[in-house]
Design a protein around this motif. Structure first.
Motif, short mmCIF file in Angstrom:
data_model
loop_
_atom_site.label_atom_id
_atom_site.label_comp_id
_atom_site.label_asym_id
_atom_site.label_seq_id
_atom_site.Cartn_x
_atom_site.Cartn_y
_atom_site.Cartn_z
N GLU F 4 -28.24 -17.63 13.36
CA GLU F 4 -28.47 -16.26 13.85
C GLU F 4 -29.02 -15.37 12.74
N ARG F 5 -28.40 -15.45 11.56
CA ARG F 5 -28.87 -14.64 10.44
C ARG F 5 -30.27 -15.08 10.01
N TYR F 6 -30.54 -16.40 10.09
CA TYR F 6 -31.85 -16.89 9.72
C TYR F 6 -32.92 -16.34 10.68
N GLN F 7 -32.60 -16.37 11.98
CA GLN F 7 -33.56 -15.85 12.96
C GLN F 7 -33.77 -14.35 12.78
N GLY F 9 -33.55 -12.81 9.98
CA GLY F 9 -34.37 -12.68 8.78
C GLY F 9 -35.84 -12.93 9.07
N ILE F 10 -36.12 -13.96 9.84
CA ILE F 10 -37.51 -14.26 10.20
C ILE F 10 -38.12 -13.09 10.99
N ALA F 11 -37.35 -12.55 11.93
CA ALA F 11 -37.83 -11.41 12.72
C ALA F 11 -38.12 -10.21 11.82
N GLN F 12 -37.21 -9.99 10.86
CA GLN F 12 -37.37 -8.88 9.93
C GLN F 12 -38.62 -9.08 9.07
N LEU F 13 -38.81 -10.29 8.58
CA LEU F 13 -39.99 -10.62 7.79
C LEU F 13 -41.26 -10.33 8.59
N GLU F 14 -41.26 -10.70 9.87
CA GLU F 14 -42.45 -10.45 10.69
C GLU F 14 -42.70 -8.96 10.85
N GLU F 15 -41.62 -8.20 11.07
CA GLU F 15 -41.77 -6.75 11.23
C GLU F 15 -42.30 -6.12 9.94
N MET F 16 -41.99 -6.74 8.79
CA MET F 16 -42.38 -6.17 7.50
C MET F 16 -43.72 -6.72 7.00
N GLY F 17 -44.42 -7.46 7.85
CA GLY F 17 -45.69 -8.04 7.40
C GLY F 17 -45.50 -9.07 6.31
N GLY F 18 -44.50 -9.93 6.46
CA GLY F 18 -44.06 -10.78 5.37
C GLY F 18 -44.83 -12.05 5.17
N THR F 19 -46.08 -12.11 5.61
CA THR F 19 -46.86 -13.34 5.41
C THR F 19 -46.88 -13.79 3.94
N PRO F 20 -47.11 -12.91 2.96
CA PRO F 20 -47.13 -13.40 1.58
C PRO F 20 -45.79 -13.97 1.11
N SER F 33 -35.03 -26.35 0.32
CA SER F 33 -34.95 -25.58 1.55
C SER F 33 -33.81 -24.57 1.47
N ASP F 34 -32.85 -24.76 0.55
CA ASP F 34 -31.69 -23.88 0.54
C ASP F 34 -31.99 -22.49 -0.01
N LEU F 35 -32.72 -22.40 -1.12
CA LEU F 35 -33.01 -21.08 -1.67
C LEU F 35 -33.91 -20.29 -0.72
N THR F 36 -34.87 -20.96 -0.10
CA THR F 36 -35.73 -20.26 0.85
C THR F 36 -34.89 -19.77 2.04
N ARG F 37 -33.95 -20.60 2.47
CA ARG F 37 -33.08 -20.19 3.59
C ARG F 37 -32.23 -18.99 3.21
N PHE F 38 -31.66 -19.00 2.02
CA PHE F 38 -30.85 -17.85 1.57
C PHE F 38 -31.70 -16.59 1.48
N THR F 39 -32.95 -16.75 1.00
CA THR F 39 -33.82 -15.58 0.92
C THR F 39 -34.04 -14.97 2.30
N VAL F 40 -34.33 -15.83 3.26
CA VAL F 40 -34.55 -15.33 4.62
C VAL F 40 -33.26 -14.74 5.20
N PHE F 42 -30.20 -13.87 3.77
CA PHE F 42 -29.49 -12.78 3.10
C PHE F 42 -30.41 -11.59 2.84
N ALA F 43 -31.57 -11.85 2.19
CA ALA F 43 -32.44 -10.73 1.82
C ALA F 43 -32.98 -10.05 3.07
N TYR F 44 -33.56 -10.85 3.98
CA TYR F 44 -34.19 -10.23 5.14
C TYR F 44 -33.22 -10.07 6.31
N GLY F 45 -32.37 -11.07 6.54
CA GLY F 45 -31.45 -11.00 7.68
C GLY F 45 -30.31 -10.01 7.47
N ASP F 46 -29.70 -10.04 6.28
CA ASP F 46 -28.53 -9.18 6.03
C ASP F 46 -28.90 -7.80 5.49
N ILE F 47 -29.74 -7.75 4.46
CA ILE F 47 -29.93 -6.49 3.72
C ILE F 47 -31.10 -5.66 4.26
#
Lengths: 128, 128, 128, 128, 128, 128
Positions: F4-7, F9-20, F33-40, F42-47
């Protein structure tokens, strides 16, 4: 936020001798329960409880990094204390701090050593 | 460790007015005689005693670097004191700290200046 | 902005052998004429043209600070080049970079030395 | 300088799989034999050869510190390579880099991981 | 130096609720009137008075940067105070500090939050 | 980890133009795959998905912090790109980078501006 991850974080903190971290978080509690919660949930619940490294190695890495950065003396002292709790000896902690003179310079190492000295003194007083 | 390099370091420290450094190292003495020894042997015995630069220039470089880094206020004060000992004027020290605003920002320069102010005040009190 | 301070900055840059800085500023010109103008006006016009320190000492301080910070390799190379222009010898520059191993660690000093090496090579090619 | 300490440093470098460090030092050789000598003598001869910590733990501390500092990518890659040479697994290195997200932020951890990825790829190519 | 730019800087400081900055500058006054003058003239007179961004956004950027750098706690507290003066809410300031955990790590964010807590407490005492 | 948090995060990244950011994470995917998952997560999903601040303000804070730190050029370019995606103008981004000269020095600001210039150029090429 997730109750399960929070509880896992608290359990992890206890296993790591995290009293100094809990004290620091408690002081911030009235300002921001959210940052303290994220620290418990993410730092302790998600990352530091991962099985890939033993706690002794994790604490040595953290003491090394905080000594090198030199910007977080409160947290450095907390992690030196926790390093002792998970089984690092005083000599190992001092050795890692000496090593940081190579990667971050002598002032960083000397300030790290002063932090260790303070933690050791507090411990010695409690015992006495 | 080498007695000869250690003695060279102590001699170099004396030539550089290194009382504030010796005071700092003495405080760490009970925790770690090794880091203090490496500081004397390597920093003062091997590097700072090399003939390639006069001591005034060496101290200006160190004051510049520690002001810019902003992570070692105790060492910055010690080196401002030693800069005075090897012949830098107060105005030169202030000038180099002002210059650091360009390379590390105003907060770094303002904190460097506050460190200089404290060193100057202590010196003025001793004289008075 | 002030035409007089800008002209003073340009004159100061020329006195300091500032070709590498001008080249860097020119590249940014189409994005922002304002930051380049502030660099000339404030850094060179206001600060570096102050009489309190000779240019040789100023450049040594800047090379020391940028080597220690380790975050601005382009500017470090520009200031090593300018240090040569205002009369520092290659050996003095190398000596100051070696000294930074003490205050910012070996990687910072090694990267500073690699920057110096690159500047020296470019100079040698031009001569040849 | 001391031939004995230099030889001890070279021996230590060999024990630590220090080929990438030797390559970096060799490139600087024509500019400054002195800084490379100090690196071998002091870093490897004096500090890293001390018996207080096993080499695996030393390399983990260095990888942690260089990842957190984020200013020395060449040295970070060299020490990741050496961490593998003294027995750290790829998973342990990745775990320590992930942990640095807590103490120095996600960009530092992501750049550390990119450095690890590059070292692993070069190793895989050599084997293939 | 320019009287006009200085007066513009003082006016800008007043508009930004700059009492904590003025207090800090006053303390340095006897050591160096020049650095305080440059801070007023250049930082407040030239840069922060530019029309391109509202003051609320400018203060958020400064609080973010000083929290991330972690080397200027006095200035961080001053800018948190000024952020409140130009209309940022306490919750917005806390939110920006939490966000810095991502880019500079948890210790930086926790220290930033402790700074905010101190500023809020002083404000609450004055009101009571 | 949490789907759920990963999804979120992905939604948040899309809203923020997060292609780069996604491109950068994808490159690391085979290593971890773990650090990328945490980035999505925690950084995007949680914060970054928290409601307390609009995305424009969040990106300005991040661009300010990464410019000041100067250690993460890849991430700085990604966040300048995302700042444009959530509605910051080029002039606002340039203004915040100029402001960082005050808090982290001119080299940090000049390197931040060079990063902005590169992002703007790539955008202009795509349009052309």
């Amino acid at each position: 936020m997730s109750e399960e991850r929070y509880q896992q974080g608290i359990a992890q903190l206890e296993e790591m001798g995290g009293t100094p971290v809990l004290a620091m978080l408690e002081q911030l509690q009235d300002t921001t329960s959210d940052l303290t919660r994220f620290t418990v949930e993410f730092a302790y619940g998600d990352i530091l409880s991962r099985p890939g490294l033993d706690l002794r190695t994790r604490q040595i890495a953290t003491v090394a990094a905080l000594t090198a950065l030199g910007t977080a003396p409160v947290q450095l002292r907390a992690h030196i204390d926790m390093a002792l709790s998970v089984g690092c000896t005083r000599d190992e902690i001092k050795e890692i701090i000496i090593q940081m003179a190579l990667y971050a310079g002598f002032p960083a190492a000397l300030n790290g050593m002063a932090a260790a000295q303070e933690v050791f003194r507090v411990k010695d007083k409690k015992v006495a």
